[in-house]
Design an enzyme around this catalytic site. Structure first.
Site, PDB file in Angstrom:
ATOM      1  N   HIS A 180       0.838  -1.209   0.000  1.00 48.65           N
ATOM      2  CA  HIS A 180       0.000   0.000   0.000  1.00 48.65           C
ATOM      3  C   HIS A 180       0.872   1.256   0.000  1.00 48.65           C
ATOM      4  CE1 HIS A 180      -3.758  -2.143   0.619  1.00 48.65           C
ATOM      5  NE2 HIS A 180      -3.195  -2.825   1.585  1.00 48.65           N
ATOM      6  N   ASP A 239       8.306   6.430   8.670  1.00 51.35           N
ATOM      7  CA  ASP A 239       7.482   5.885   9.740  1.00 51.35           C
ATOM      8  C   ASP A 239       6.351   6.878   9.941  1.00 51.35           C
ATOM      9  OD1 ASP A 239       6.816   3.847  11.503  1.00 51.35           O
ATOM     10  OD2 ASP A 239       7.824   4.790  13.198  1.00 51.35           O
ATOM     11  N   TYR A 244      -5.489   3.158   9.732  1.00 50.18           N
ATOM     12  CA  TYR A 244      -6.591   3.882  10.384  1.00 50.18           C
ATOM     13  C   TYR A 244      -7.430   4.705   9.400  1.00 50.18           C
ATOM     14  CZ  TYR A 244      -3.998   2.789  14.666  1.00 50.18           C
ATOM     15  OH  TYR A 244      -3.354   2.150  15.704  1.00 50.18           O
TER      16      TYR A 244
END
Length: 194
Positions: free
Chosen positions: A13, A70, A152
């Site tokens: 992704h 990150d 999320y």
């Protein structure tokens, strides 16, 4: 001649989001393409630290210029949690359904739903380290909406929008996302190195 850069991720992704943002005169290679199947440790307690750990691992072991990122979801009412632990908030594995369930449970009954996604990219180019940050502010909604994206995305609505990231097309998300903003800084920097 194209400048070769390794992106230190196996996340399909993430690759799908980042690759269209990089100009054609850079050749992005993946860990798989250089034969790296290692599970690179992410043991730092900051996003910057984890991004650097991943980039440094590839640079030191394989000798390639490299960048790694990150990303954390930082929720105001949870004192910035899950933050650096976003991917493994509910379990040690990357179980985002469980992570979302935990966040929604912790926010149950809380009015303040303000949150932000923050991405930090660490680039090692010719042995020098540079960092690029991208932030998008928004809110956590009470139930999942949409099926695109990952992590999320189904519960995060960016400021100024009505859709969650998971309801947006990749093209739309790429115009406003935290990762897109961090990558834009990276691309500007790399373009200036020509």
């Amino acid at each position: 001649m194209k400048h070769e850069l390794i992106i230190a991720t196996n996340n399909a992704h993430k690759l799908q989001e980042i690759q269209p943002l990089i100009p054609d005169h850079f050749e992005i290679r993946t860990l798989k393409q250089i034969g790296c199947t290692d599970d690179i440790p992410e043991t730092a307690d900051t996003l910057e630290g984890n991004a650097l750990l991943k980039a440094r691992y590839i640079f030191d072991k394989y000798g390639f210029d490299c960048f790694a990122d990150d990303t954390g979801l930082e929720i105001e009412a949870l004192n910035g949690r899950p933050g650096v632990y976003s991917a493994r908030y509910a379990t040690d594995g990357h179980d985002f359904e469980a992570n979302i369930d935990k966040v929604l449970a912790e926010l149950n009954g809380i009015e303040n739903r303000k949150a932000r996604f923050r991405t930090v990219i660490a680039l090692i180019l010719d042995g020098k380290v540079s960092y690029f940050e991208g932030i998008v502010n928004g809110n956590i909604i009470k139930e999942r909406k949409g099926s695109a994206g990952f992590g999320y995305d189904p519960v995060f609505v960016p400021e100024g929008h009505r859709q969650t990231f998971a309801e947006m097309s990749l093209a739309k998300k790429n115009k406003i996302s935290h990762r897109a903003r961090a990558v834009a800084g990276l691309v500007d920097f790399l373009t200036a190195q020509k």
